[in-house]
Write a protein that holds these residues in place. Structure first.
Motif, short mmCIF file in Angstrom:
data_model
loop_
_atom_site.label_atom_id
_atom_site.label_comp_id
_atom_site.label_asym_id
_atom_site.label_seq_id
_atom_site.Cartn_x
_atom_site.Cartn_y
_atom_site.Cartn_z
N PHE A 185 0.83 -1.20 0.00
CA PHE A 185 0.00 0.00 0.00
C PHE A 185 0.87 1.26 0.00
O PHE A 185 0.61 2.21 -0.76
CB PHE A 185 -0.93 -0.02 1.22
CG PHE A 185 -1.66 1.28 1.43
CD1 PHE A 185 -2.73 1.64 0.62
CD2 PHE A 185 -1.25 2.16 2.44
CE1 PHE A 185 -3.39 2.85 0.81
CE2 PHE A 185 -1.91 3.36 2.63
CZ PHE A 185 -2.97 3.71 1.81
N LEU A 186 1.90 1.27 0.84
CA LEU A 186 2.76 2.45 0.91
C LEU A 186 3.53 2.66 -0.40
O LEU A 186 3.73 3.80 -0.83
CB LEU A 186 3.74 2.31 2.08
CG LEU A 186 3.12 2.37 3.48
CD1 LEU A 186 4.19 2.14 4.54
CD2 LEU A 186 2.43 3.71 3.72
N LEU A 200 1.12 4.13 -2.91
CA LEU A 200 0.90 5.54 -2.57
C LEU A 200 2.11 6.39 -2.98
O LEU A 200 1.95 7.49 -3.53
CB LEU A 200 0.65 5.67 -1.07
CG LEU A 200 0.44 7.10 -0.53
CD1 LEU A 200 -0.79 7.73 -1.17
CD2 LEU A 200 0.32 7.08 0.99
#
Length: 623
Positions: free
Chosen positions: A247-248, A251
């Motif tokens: 997820f990071l 992002l």
């Protein structure tokens, strides 16, 4: 008997050293000469090392900051060598022949400052903008004459100018690919990390060191190598939450894409504004409006890498992989900015070509006015003498392109130096002297000492070199400017690293080769040649400036040389060899050969790795 023979041979060989034998003096002389020869060899090796430019500086930086920072300075030194060759070609085969054997300043309109610009031609602001006398000199394309031969040597200036432009690109391709191949051969089958800490502990020290300063550098180098090995071991054993990490990373990539899109739009907006300013007349605007495109590109190149560095902290990559992602993002930023700048230049070239048509028509009217409205066709009267400064002239889009690249290079250089002085030196001075009277610890808190930005500096070098390759055809002075820039950058950045920067928190080991740097350099070289080749092949040269004026296309100088200076059969052979029907199959054969050799090298590398694993397994079984 065998022992007796061995003893007899020993006595005969060392008779002079054992007693009063007849060979004592000869043996002593031989021993003395052997020692002197060994000392000479050792001194000569030290001399060769000392002759390598900046070798000791780079070794000192590597001992304190690790191999990753040292790899940047090795790359900078390599780029300096390449630009010295490019400078020698352009200076020796283009600029010097024109200055010594060409027509002097003031003899032709293209070699003379126009009458309207004479008053400000020597002003500092004009020369800093590379206009005035700088524009009408050997620094730029428009100064060169289109005579086939110049001087008593009958030097072929147009042919030399074209071949030097093509030769610099060809040499750059050859040397980059050759360096990549050499690095790939040196890389071998990978690092052997078995008993890594034991090897470092018991075999790192050099017992021949006798200089205290060298001993301190060696101690720092061993300490740094242990830090690198510890980081490698920690990364190999690290466990992480895979879903949070993904997820990071998504992002981070989204934020990086938004930054790239915003910078591209900003460059596009600024370029449109500059075109509007050019149509309205730049003399009506100030310094910022005249240099807005260059300054915005330099500022984006200065601040966006810092933003990418903040974004990369979300991804939690290995430092070496994080560096490559950082390099890729900054590379995309610089490449987008560069090609946006090129597209704007193409629009401006089209405007100059339209202006050139109007100038041609106006020159016809001006020439007619010299003869009272009539142009005599078969007149034997002497031509009317007109001062070259009063002759109308075209816009010369080639000189305009060269000026833009020179300005961009100079502004980028000034931005780099100011960043070092303000962002590194003044920051270090503030932290050093105000730490005693501040509310918090400035060294470990904000702002702290700065770290050396490897990715930003490497991409700055590559981006600047791309501008040199792209613009040197229209500004032969660009390689000389880049040599001066790289020379001063080596000393200034070495000083800044040792005096103002601190080692990174996670010192990591650089790869054995700089092939990742070389791959980006090869890619930017390929992309830099495309606009230059397009202008040479597709856009007609200016009619009244440059060595190719009067021709439909620049490459016609080759056919002209073949027609006038070679036998007719050679021209036919060259025409057959340049036929697309032969070139395309040859290119296809080269691509297939490269694919086959690449597949073969991969199979050999895999076989080497398998053999290495087998040897390690046999060794483990024996112990």
């Amino acid at each position: 008997l065998s022992f007796s023979r061995e003893a007899q041979l020993f006595v005969e060989k060392f008779e002079g050293a054992l007693g009063k034998g007849k060979g004592k003096k000869f043996y002593a002389y031989k021993v003395m000469m052997t020692k002197k020869w060994m000392k000479f060899q050792r001194d000569f090796e030290n001399f060769k090392t000392a002759c390598i430019p900046w070798e000791m500086k780079i070794k000192e930086i590597e001992s304190h900051f690790g191999s990753s920072v040292a790899s940047y300075f090795i790359f900078l030194r390599w780029m300096y060598g390449i630009n010295m060759i490019l400078f020698g070609l352009t200076f020796g085969l283009v600029m010097v022949p024109e200055a010594l054997m060409g027509k002097p300043y003031g003899s032709l309109p293209r070699k003379t400052v126009p009458r309207a610009e004479e008053a400000s031609a020597m002003n500092f602001a004009t020369l800093w903008d590379f206009s005035g006398f700088a524009q009408y000199s050997v620094l730029f394309y428009g100064y060169y004459n289109n005579q086939r031969t110049i001087g008593w040597l009958k030097f072929r200036m147009p042919l030399s100018y074209f071949l030097v432009g093509v030769g610099t690109i060809g040499y750059s391709f050859m040397i980059v690919i050759r360096t990549m191949a050499r690095n790939a051969n040196e890389e071998g089958g990978g690092d052997d990390t078995s008993f890594n800490f034991s090897w470092k502990m018991f075999t790192s020290w050099d017992y021949l060191i006798g200089n205290p300063e060298t001993a301190d550098n060696k101690f720092a180098s061993i300490t740094t190598s242990f830090k690198e090995a510890i980081v490698e071991e920690q990364e190999s054993r690290k466990e992480e939450n895979i879903h949070l990490t993904r997820f990071l990373r998504v992002l981070a990539n989204f934020l990086a894409l938004c930054t790239l899109a915003g910078s591209g739009y900003l460059i596009f907006f600024v370029v449109r504004r500059s075109q509007k300013f050019a149509l309205e007349g730049l003399e009506n605007y100030g310094w910022w409006e005249r240099n807005e495109v260059n300054m915005v590109m330099s500022l984006l190149g200065m601040f966006c890498p810092t933003l990418f560095d903040v974004i990369s902290s979300l991804e939690n990559y290995h430092p070496r992989i994080a560096l490559r992602w950082q390099l890729g993002r900054i590379f995309a930023l610089f490449l987008g900015n560069l090609y946006t700048f090129i597209i704007a230049l193409m629009d401006e070239i089209n405007l100059k070509l339209e202006e050139e048509k109007i100038v041609k028509y106006n020159m016809t009217i001006w020439e007619a006015s010299l003869y009272n409205g009539t142009i005599p066709e078969n007149s034997t009267a002497p031509p009317i003498q007109v001062d070259p400064a009063d002759v109308p002239r075209g816009p010369c889009w080639e000189t305009m392109v060269g000026q833009e690249f020179v300005r961009l290079t100079v502004s980028d250089t000034m931005t780099t130096y100011i960043t070092i002085l303000i962002g590194d030196f003044l920051r270090a001075v503030f932290v050093r002297f105000f730490n005693y009277c501040w509310c918090w610890d400035l060294e470990y808190g904000f702002p702290s000492y700065s770290e050396f930005d490897i990715s930003g500096n490497v991409l700055g070098l590559i981006f600047n070199q791309g501008m040199i390759w792209m613009g040197s055809f229209y500004a032969p002075c660009l390689p000389a400017i880049n040599v001066f820039r790289l020379h001063t950058s080596m000393y200034l950045q070495c000083w800044a690293v040792m005096c103002c920067n601190v080692p990174q928190e996670r010192v990591f080991k650089a790869s054995r080769s700089n092939n990742f740097y070389m791959a980006m350099l090869l890619f930017i070289l390929f992309l830099s040649t495309l606009p230059a080749v397009y202008t040479i092949v597709s856009i007609p040269p200016s009619f009244d400036c440059g060595p190719f004026s009067g021709k439909t296309r620049m490459f016609e100088v080759i056919s002209e040389t073949l027609e006038h200076d070679f036998p007719s059969w050679f021209g036919k052979v060259f025409g057959y060899a340049s036929n697309p029907g032969l070139i395309l199959p040859f290119i296809l054969l080269m691509v297939l050969s490269i694919y086959y050799l690449n597949a073969t090298s991969k199979s050999y590398k895999e076989a080497n790795l398998e053999l290495k694993k087998k040897l390690q397994s046999v060794r483990n079984r024996e112990f």
